[in-house]
Design a protein around this motif. Structure first.
Motif, PDB file in Angstrom:
ATOM      1  N   HIS A 286       0.806  -1.218   0.000  1.00  0.00           N
ATOM      2  CA  HIS A 286       0.000   0.000   0.000  1.00  0.00           C
ATOM      3  C   HIS A 286       0.842   1.272   0.000  1.00  0.00           C
ATOM      4  O   HIS A 286       0.404   2.301  -0.518  1.00  0.00           O
ATOM      5  CB  HIS A 286      -0.936   0.028   1.210  1.00  0.00           C
ATOM      6  CG  HIS A 286      -2.088  -0.912   1.094  1.00  0.00           C
ATOM      7  ND1 HIS A 286      -1.978  -2.253   1.383  1.00  0.00           N
ATOM      8  CD2 HIS A 286      -3.379  -0.708   0.721  1.00  0.00           C
ATOM      9  CE1 HIS A 286      -3.148  -2.837   1.190  1.00  0.00           C
ATOM     10  NE2 HIS A 286      -4.011  -1.941   0.785  1.00  0.00           N
TER      11      HIS A 286
ATOM     12  N   LYS B  94      -4.813   2.602   9.174  1.00  0.00           N
ATOM     13  CA  LYS B  94      -5.655   1.962   8.176  1.00  0.00           C
ATOM     14  C   LYS B  94      -7.010   2.668   8.107  1.00  0.00           C
ATOM     15  O   LYS B  94      -7.582   3.042   9.125  1.00  0.00           O
ATOM     16  CB  LYS B  94      -5.876   0.485   8.520  1.00  0.00           C
ATOM     17  CG  LYS B  94      -4.674  -0.417   8.305  1.00  0.00           C
ATOM     18  CD  LYS B  94      -5.083  -1.870   8.560  1.00  0.00           C
ATOM     19  CE  LYS B  94      -3.964  -2.831   8.236  1.00  0.00           C
ATOM     20  NZ  LYS B  94      -4.400  -4.233   8.440  1.00  0.00           N
ATOM     21  N   ASN B  95      -7.498   2.819   6.878  1.00  0.00           N
ATOM     22  CA  ASN B  95      -8.868   3.299   6.634  1.00  0.00           C
ATOM     23  C   ASN B  95      -9.164   4.605   7.364  1.00  0.00           C
ATOM     24  O   ASN B  95     -10.107   4.712   8.145  1.00  0.00           O
ATOM     25  CB  ASN B  95      -9.885   2.220   7.043  1.00  0.00           C
ATOM     26  CG  ASN B  95      -9.700   0.926   6.288  1.00  0.00           C
ATOM     27  OD1 ASN B  95      -9.433   0.929   5.086  1.00  0.00           O
ATOM     28  ND2 ASN B  95      -9.811  -0.201   6.990  1.00  0.00           N
TER      29      ASN B  95
ATOM     30  N   ASN C  73     -10.708   7.991   7.614  1.00  0.00           N
ATOM     31  CA  ASN C  73     -11.883   8.659   7.045  1.00  0.00           C
ATOM     32  C   ASN C  73     -11.687  10.167   7.143  1.00  0.00           C
ATOM     33  O   ASN C  73     -11.778  10.748   8.226  1.00  0.00           O
ATOM     34  CB  ASN C  73     -13.142   8.229   7.803  1.00  0.00           C
ATOM     35  CG  ASN C  73     -14.421   8.732   7.152  1.00  0.00           C
ATOM     36  OD1 ASN C  73     -14.396   9.683   6.363  1.00  0.00           O
ATOM     37  ND2 ASN C  73     -15.541   8.128   7.497  1.00  0.00           N
TER      38      ASN C  73
ATOM     39  N   ASP D 129      -1.485   6.277   0.539  1.00  0.00           N
ATOM     40  CA  ASP D 129      -1.962   5.418  -0.538  1.00  0.00           C
ATOM     41  C   ASP D 129      -3.211   6.060  -1.144  1.00  0.00           C
ATOM     42  O   ASP D 129      -4.262   6.114  -0.506  1.00  0.00           O
ATOM     43  CB  ASP D 129      -2.285   4.030   0.006  1.00  0.00           C
ATOM     44  CG  ASP D 129      -2.784   3.076  -1.075  1.00  0.00           C
ATOM     45  OD1 ASP D 129      -2.636   3.411  -2.271  1.00  0.00           O
ATOM     46  OD2 ASP D 129      -3.325   2.018  -0.720  1.00  0.00           O
TER      47      ASP D 129
ATOM     48  N   TYR E 283      -8.963   6.519  -2.767  1.00  0.00           N
ATOM     49  CA  TYR E 283      -9.191   7.551  -1.744  1.00  0.00           C
ATOM     50  C   TYR E 283     -10.394   8.432  -2.078  1.00  0.00           C
ATOM     51  O   TYR E 283     -10.894   9.162  -1.216  1.00  0.00           O
ATOM     52  CB  TYR E 283      -7.936   8.415  -1.588  1.00  0.00           C
ATOM     53  CG  TYR E 283      -7.863   9.592  -2.532  1.00  0.00           C
ATOM     54  CD1 TYR E 283      -8.075  10.885  -2.084  1.00  0.00           C
ATOM     55  CD2 TYR E 283      -7.587   9.415  -3.891  1.00  0.00           C
ATOM     56  CE1 TYR E 283      -8.013  11.967  -2.941  1.00  0.00           C
ATOM     57  CE2 TYR E 283      -7.527  10.471  -4.752  1.00  0.00           C
ATOM     58  CZ  TYR E 283      -7.735  11.761  -4.277  1.00  0.00           C
ATOM     59  OH  TYR E 283      -7.687  12.844  -5.132  1.00  0.00           O
TER      60      TYR E 283
ATOM     61  N   GLN F  22      -6.921   4.224   2.497  1.00  0.00           N
ATOM     62  CA  GLN F  22      -6.693   2.863   2.990  1.00  0.00           C
ATOM     63  C   GLN F  22      -5.458   2.765   3.868  1.00  0.00           C
ATOM     64  O   GLN F  22      -5.455   2.013   4.839  1.00  0.00           O
ATOM     65  CB  GLN F  22      -6.562   1.901   1.809  1.00  0.00           C
ATOM     66  CG  GLN F  22      -7.824   1.767   0.970  1.00  0.00           C
ATOM     67  CD  GLN F  22      -7.653   0.747  -0.137  1.00  0.00           C
ATOM     68  OE1 GLN F  22      -6.982  -0.278   0.026  1.00  0.00           O
ATOM     69  NE2 GLN F  22      -8.248   1.016  -1.285  1.00  0.00           N
ATOM     70  N   ALA F  23      -4.422   3.491   3.530  1.00  0.00           N
ATOM     71  CA  ALA F  23      -3.182   3.400   4.306  1.00  0.00           C
ATOM     72  C   ALA F  23      -2.429   4.712   4.252  1.00  0.00           C
ATOM     73  O   ALA F  23      -2.327   5.340   3.189  1.00  0.00           O
ATOM     74  CB  ALA F  23      -2.300   2.272   3.771  1.00  0.00           C
TER      75      ALA F  23
END
Length: 1313
Positions: free
Chosen positions: A437, A913-914, A916, A1059, A1063, A1069-1070
């Motif tokens: 990633h 991770k992830n 938002n 990453d 997006y 994601q990373a």
């Protein structure tokens, strides 16, 4: 290893004192005129409110820095446009001003270089802008500005020096608000860049006020900051209100303002000081565990001694009361045997009848059901083998040779990540996530050039000399000249090196202070320039690297303390090379080809060159460890071969009879010993072949250790089998001797071998692939070796004894000679006892039967075990890299130098991770550390953890792409995020197309004159972008080049930190935030740093409800040590439990099995204690050795215990009988065979053999010998199980009454215990 170039950013820091400068011509002429102010009317007119000390621009220096006019003039009312401009930047200035629009544009252009560093802390930024706003545009400028000298430029008088009166209150407030502000990209304080690392406001003002030389960043004239003006001057210091960094309206993050009230209320990071319980006894401080064990030992020994004295006294009293007629040799009992059966109790008669009919009673021994059937099997099998040796030999060898066919698919695994990391490893999955990633961690090629240390306790001389730097240039020239061949193409360093901006290699070397060009060495000032750059590497353009990034001296120097770079005793040159996700692709192939040429150059040319200058050189490449491990496979070939030859010679000697000059060529067993060794080799090859067939790759440790291990294990059984055959009466035919020998030792050999196989197989539960595969190969090899011993080797014994009886010469069986062998012993029915057997029977056993000796033995062995339990807590996890390499490896010196010289730890990434980023989510504020961010955000927590580096192992706050992105889009950073009128990205004014490439100075006009900031304050929500704004501008930021006008551009520094795949959905994601570990010098430091990082992320993830994990390149190899003790204890418990179950099933004796398990446990505990004494670390290799120790130690226990259980008499007599029959075999066949093979390993060239095989196996053999032949016999003589011996009536073949009574009395004694 730390590498600032891992996130290199291009930025030029031009000092912030150019706010009053403009381009000038050559030929500045300084005037001696000084405006010394007096208290006359003219002075009052000049130093009064609404009056300027400097107004407009009258010239410029030759380097383009503008110079103000020194003429006083009343302040001027600006037009509305200029007024609004000034208000946007300088809200404290209203009404009239003392600056023209050109002066203000210059001010605005120059301060935009500082804004990206400070905008994360609004209070600091506001105070900093006020300092220069007041200096440039204040309508009351003359009250605190005094022009002290002027110079003539093109016939115009210009300012050459001023006094700037500022109160200490303002200076202290400014410094306090800015002192802790971080510049995330470089993981350091902003003051390192805009204040040369000032420690107080006076140092900061002194740095600001220095007049800079031509082309050197800094003020074009001297600024003397003074706190007070004389009363007669009519002046008063500037004292605009300052804002505290904790001000709620302009609040900074806790990372930038730890002294804030909000931040001070947050609990400081907990210090994880593991203070173990201790007890002070006078001047001695002992651990609670040690004291508890000592007390427990004293209690147990006291109870044991008390029991021993009581038991001994009871025995003596019983002996005194016993009638004299009962003290004879059993005549009365023999008389009782002639009585009729009806004189016996009914239950005894029933028991007698059952014994008579039981199939498991053989030759007077009442065996367990399993042993009985094993004996029955071995009796018939032995007879059949003796009659059909050729068939047995051919069939067994054929089966093994079929398995050996799998060697055609034989492959060796040498990749470290495949050897030491399990597929289910958390660290491995995290590495896979990071590499896929973000980007694989770069490859590291490194040189360490150091001075030769002086005598003991004397400091190493400094490396910073002209000769050393010039030598470094020579070395660099040779490295640049490396040309490697890969698939017909020529590969140089520039083809594979990491280039953050796609131009120059990000080489970490002090030569970067000279732009990697030797021509600049003298031009820049040589060593003095290097010393200057140590203090100004972040601010001086002359110190900027060739790849346009500042070079931190701590990454290029070693052997210094604190920040005393001038005392450095080593140059550290690091070449970061691009890494590829596909380890077998062309990119990796090119790097490997260059690395091989690099190491060759270092060994052949660089090393002699450096040594000729009385310096030292160590070097390494990314592939060095793997290549050296491959070389290791052949490094000890001779040592291992000698070990085999020595063991073979001993086997041949011990298998033969006592040498006699007349018959040694017949009685020797050289050919039999050689055949046994070949069978061992075949069992190993068969194991490797089988696993090769099913696709399991072998390892170097399998190729080197398993043959030796199986030989050491297999030799024991060969000796026991041959000795058992020799003990049989010579009057019996050969098939009878073979059959009896197998019945005698077959069950115990089976028990020992199955225990070994299970113990080795337990190692397959270890998650580390190398050790798991090793255990699998070893278990199958031992099993095959056992099967070959009871088949092929028994057949070979038959052939060898037939040869000897036929008087044929050993090794040359076709030659037959005349000899008196073996008739010399036939008259006795058995061969005479050897010297060792006589010692066991006449000396060793009688001594151990003494009660005083028994008490001492039990107490001593128990004491040593208790001490070893205490020592176990001192064993450290880890496996030193130096140990696994050959002693003559060039990496030995390199690892020593790394520990000695490096002053920074490996890079540490916190991966989210992830994430938002949508405006509906709070996760942005939960991650960032600038204004408006949560006080307990991830980056603030990292910053707090870095304040406790000893427990957190975090060296500094993290570089944050998110902080820099939020600053970059901020309206205050008006030089960063800009757009053309058509809405496309507009770069800073000092970058193309705004400024033509190669132009030294750029005007404010041109194609970018109409560019505007991306957003106004009204466009943002609480200074945060909306979802669409974030989505649109993030790619702009990651593509933006950093420069003097905007140092926050993300290209280079954060290219691989985010990453962007997918997006657009509002979720990244990373993403990663980079910091560094503290220097890690020991294996335990690496383990503890991993544990601390995971604990930190676990706590933060739980608090923020986000998935965050730490990643560093070494985590994958050290994860195993987090639970190494748990792994070791579980595997040892399973191994010992497996042995216990096997013993219980075969012997059907809980008592015997428990004693064997006790002795095995003591051997393992004692071996752990010896590991602590020798400093052997706990790792997968030592865990496998410990598990295998269980299997090997079984042999020291099983045979003695079995012999004890089948002997008759009381416990002392049975112990003596067991030592007489099996003691010699255990000593010569088990102890000495292992000992002679192990001793040779001390000459190994590889430290891992010496430490983990010579030292550990030597300790195991000695402990096994002492426990098996000293401790175990004593325990059996006191607590041993009842005898299984049944004395048969010679006429009727029935158990005698004496044996029944002995059995009943023994059972009663057992209950008494």
């Amino acid at each position: 290893m730390e590498l600032v170039g891992a996130a290199v950013r291009f930025f030029w820091l031009v000092s912030l004192f150019q706010v009053l400068l403009a381009v000038s011509a050559v030929g500045t002429e300084r005037s001696n005129t000084r405006f010394l102010l007096t208290a006359n009317g003219t002075a009052r007119e000049r130093h009064s409110e609404e009056y300027c000390a400097m107004y407009d621009i009258c010239g410029a220096r030759s380097d383009g820095k503008v110079l103000n006019c020194p003429y006083g003039t009343p302040s001027v009312k600006p037009d509305d446009l200029l007024s609004s401009k000034i208000q946007s930047l300088c809200p404290t200035i209203t009404g009239n001003v003392c600056c023209t629009e050109a002066q203000f544009d210059t001010l605005r252009t120059q301060v935009q270089q500082a804004i990206p560093f400070l905008v994360g802390c609004p209070a600091c930024l506001r105070n900093f802008l006020n300092l220069f706003c007041e200096l440039t545009c204040s309508p009351n400028q003359s009250l605190f500005i005094n022009v002290t000298s002027v110079s003539k430029v093109k016939n115009n008088m210009t300012v050459d020096g001023i006094d700037y009166y500022i109160t200490d209150e303002f200076g202290q407030g400014l410094y306090d608000s800015c002192k802790d502000v971080k510049f995330g990209t470089m993981n350091t304080r902003a003051l390192e860049f805009i204040g040369a690392g000032a420690q107080n406001f006076r140092e900061w003002f002194a740095f600001i006020g220095r007049r800079a030389a031509l082309t050197v960043p800094g003020s074009p004239y001297a600024i003397n900051f003074l706190p007070n003006a004389t009363e007669t001057s009519g002046m008063r210091p500037m004292n605009v209100s300052t804002y505290s960094c904790g001000d709620t309206s302009l609040g900074c993050s806790c990372g930038d303002c730890p002294s804030s009230t909000v931040c001070s209320n947050i609990a400081p990071p907990q210090q994880h000081k593991e203070e173990s319980c201790s007890v002070r006894l006078g001047s001695i401080k002992a651990k609670c565990v040690d004291v508890s064990l000592a007390i427990l030992y004293v209690i147990l020994v006291s109870l044991f001694f008390g029991w021993g004295i009581f038991h001994r006294k009871r025995e003596r009293n019983a002996a005194q009361r016993k009638p004299l007629s009962n003290r004879n040799d059993g005549n009365q009992l023999h008389g009782m045997e002639s009585q009729k059966n009806e004189d016996l109790p009914m239950e005894t008669l029933i028991h007698f009848q059952m014994l008579e009919e039981a199939p498991h009673i053989r030759n007077g021994v009442q065996l367990s059901i399993v042993q009985g059937y094993l004996s029955k099997f071995y009796r018939g099998y032995g007879t059949w083998v003796a009659r059909n040796p050729t068939l047995v030999l051919f069939a067994s060898l054929s089966a093994v040779l079929v398995l050996c066919l799998g060697l055609i698919r034989f492959k060796v695994e040498t990749r470290p990540e495949k050897l030491w990391v399990g597929p289910g490893s958390r660290a491995a999955s995290e590495k896979q996530f990071f590499d896929s990633h973000l980007a694989p961690f770069y490859r590291i090629e490194q040189l360490i050039l150091a001075t030769v240390p002086g005598p003991e306790h004397e400091k190493s001389p400094s490396i910073l000399t002209d000769d050393s730097i010039k030598l470094l240039f020579e070395i660099q020239k040779k490295v640049d000249g490396i040309r490697a061949n890969y698939s017909g193409s020529v590969i140089s360093l520039t083809d594979i090196c990491m280039k953050p901006l796609g131009q120059d290699c990000a080489t970490q070397s002090v030569l970067q202070y000279f732009k990697m060009d030797p021509k600049n060495y003298d031009n820049y000032g040589g060593v003095d320039h290097v010393s200057y750059c140590f203090q100004h590497f972040t601010s001086a353009d002359a110190c900027m690297s060739a790849f346009k990034a500042p070079l931190d001296p701590s990454t290029a120097l070693g052997g210094f303390s604190g920040s005393n770079y001038s005392e450095a005793s080593a140059f550290i040159v690091t070449y970061p090379v691009n890494n590829a996700l596909n380890k077998e692709g062309n990119e990796t192939g090119k790097a490997l080809a260059w690395e091989k040429a690099f190491i060759q150059l270092a060994e052949d040319e660089l090393l002699p060159m450096v040594q000729a200058r009385n310096l030292t050189l160590s070097f390494s490449s990314e592939s060095s460890i793997e290549e050296e491990l491959k070389r290791e496979s052949t490094a000890d070939a001779i040592t291992i071969l000698i070990s085999y030859l020595v063991m073979f010679g001993y086997i041949s000697l011990t298998l033969g009879d006592t040498p006699r000059l007349s018959s040694f060529y017949i009685s020797s067993k050289v050919l039999l010993g050689l055949s046994g060794v070949i069978l061992v080799m075949l069992s190993v090859l068969g194991s490797v072949g089988f696993f090769s067939i099913i696709g399991v790759k072998s390892t170097l440790i399998i190729m080197e250790v398993i043959p030796f291990l199986v030989l050491a294990v297999g030799v024991d059984n060969m000796c026991i089998l041959v000795h058992a055959v020799k003990r049989q009466p010579l009057e019996l035919p050969l098939e009878g001797r073979i059959s009896n020998a197998l019945v005698e030792v077959g069950p115990s050999i089976t028990l020992a071998s199955l225990s070994e196989v299970l113990a080795f197989a337990v190692g397959s539960f270890i998650p580390m692939p190398a050790c798991r595969v090793f255990s699998m190969f070893a278990a199958l090899a031992v099993l095959l070796d056992f099967l070959l011993q009871v088949t092929a080797f028994v057949a070979l014994i038959v052939f060898d004894f037939l040869r000897a009886e036929d008087k044929r010469v050993d090794c040359f069986p076709c030659i037959k000679v005349s000899s008196t062998y073996p008739e010399s012993d036939k008259g006795n029915g058995r061969r005479k006892l050897g010297l060792l057997a006589r010692y066991m029977k006449e000396v060793h056993a009688p001594v151990l039967s003494l009660w005083g000796v028994k008490l001492v033995v039990i107490s001593a062995f128990a004491a040593f075990s208790v001490v070893c339990v205490a020592l176990c807590t001192r064993i450290e996890p880890g496996l030193e890299q130096k140990i696994v390499l050959p002693r003559d490896s060039y990496l030995q010196g390199y690892f020593n130098n790394v520990s000695e010289y490096l002053r920074i730890g490996p890079p540490l990434y916190f991966v989210v991770k992830n994430y938002n980023y949508s405006s509906e989510s709070r996760q942005t504020n939960q991650l960032c550390s600038i204004s408006q961010c949560d006080t307990d955000s991830l980056l603030n927590e990292i910053s707090r953890a870095s304040l406790e580096p000893k427990s957190s192992y975090i060296a500094k706050p993290a570089a944050s792409w998110l902080d820099d992105f939020l600053v970059w889009i901020s309206p205050e950073a008006f030089g960063c995020c800009r757009k053309f009128t058509n809405g496309t990205y507009c770069p800073p004014d000092d970058q193309p197309p705004c400024c033509p490439a190669g132009q030294s100075s750029c005007s404010l006009g041109g194609p970018c004159k109409d560019c505007t900031t991306c957003f106004l304050h009204s466009d943002l929500q609480n200074d945060r972008p909306s979802t669409s704004q974030f989505r649109e501008k993030l790619p702009w930021f990651l593509a933006a080049l950093p420069s003097a006008d905007c140092a926050k551009g993300g290209h280079g520094a954060y290219t691989d930190s985010v990453d962007l795949q997918g997006y657009e959905s509002g979720v990244i994601q990373a993403s990663s935030f980079r910091t560094y570990h503290t220097p890690l010098n020991k294996q335990v430091d690496y383990v503890n740093s991993l544990r601390a990082a995971r604990d930190f992320c676990s706590k933060v993830s739980k608090s923020l409800k986000m998935e965050i994990f730490p990643y560093s390149v070494f985590y994958m190899f050290f994860e195993q040590y987090l639970d190494i003790w748990k792994t070791a204890l579980i595997n040892l418990a399973i191994a010992i439990g497996a042995v216990f179950v096997v013993c219980l099933v075969i012997t059907c004796s809980l008592w015997s099995s428990a004693i064997i398990m006790l002795v095995l446990t003591m051997i393992v505990v004692d071996l752990l204690g010896v590991m602590a004494i020798l400093g052997i670390q706990l790792n997968a290799v030592s865990v496998v050795n410990l598990v295998m120790a269980v299997g090997i130690a079984v042999e020291f226990c099983v045979h003695i215990t079995h012999a004890f259980s089948v002997s008759g008499g009381d416990r002392d007599q049975r112990m003596k009988e067991a030592l007489s029959t099996m003691g010699a075999s255990v000593f010569s066949g088990i102890t000495l065979t292992k000992l002679v093979g192990v001793l040779v390993l001390c000459f190994s060239r590889t430290e891992v053999f010496v430490v983990y095989y010579f030292q550990m196996y030597l300790a195991l053999v000695l402990l096994g010998f002492l426990h098996g032949l000293v401790f175990l016999p004593v325990v059996l003589s006191i607590f041993g199980p009842p005898s299984r011996c049944v004395v048969l009536d010679k006429q009727e073949g029935r158990p005698s009454i004496q044996s029944l009574f002995q059995s009943r009395f023994a059972q009663q004694d057992v209950r008494g215990f």
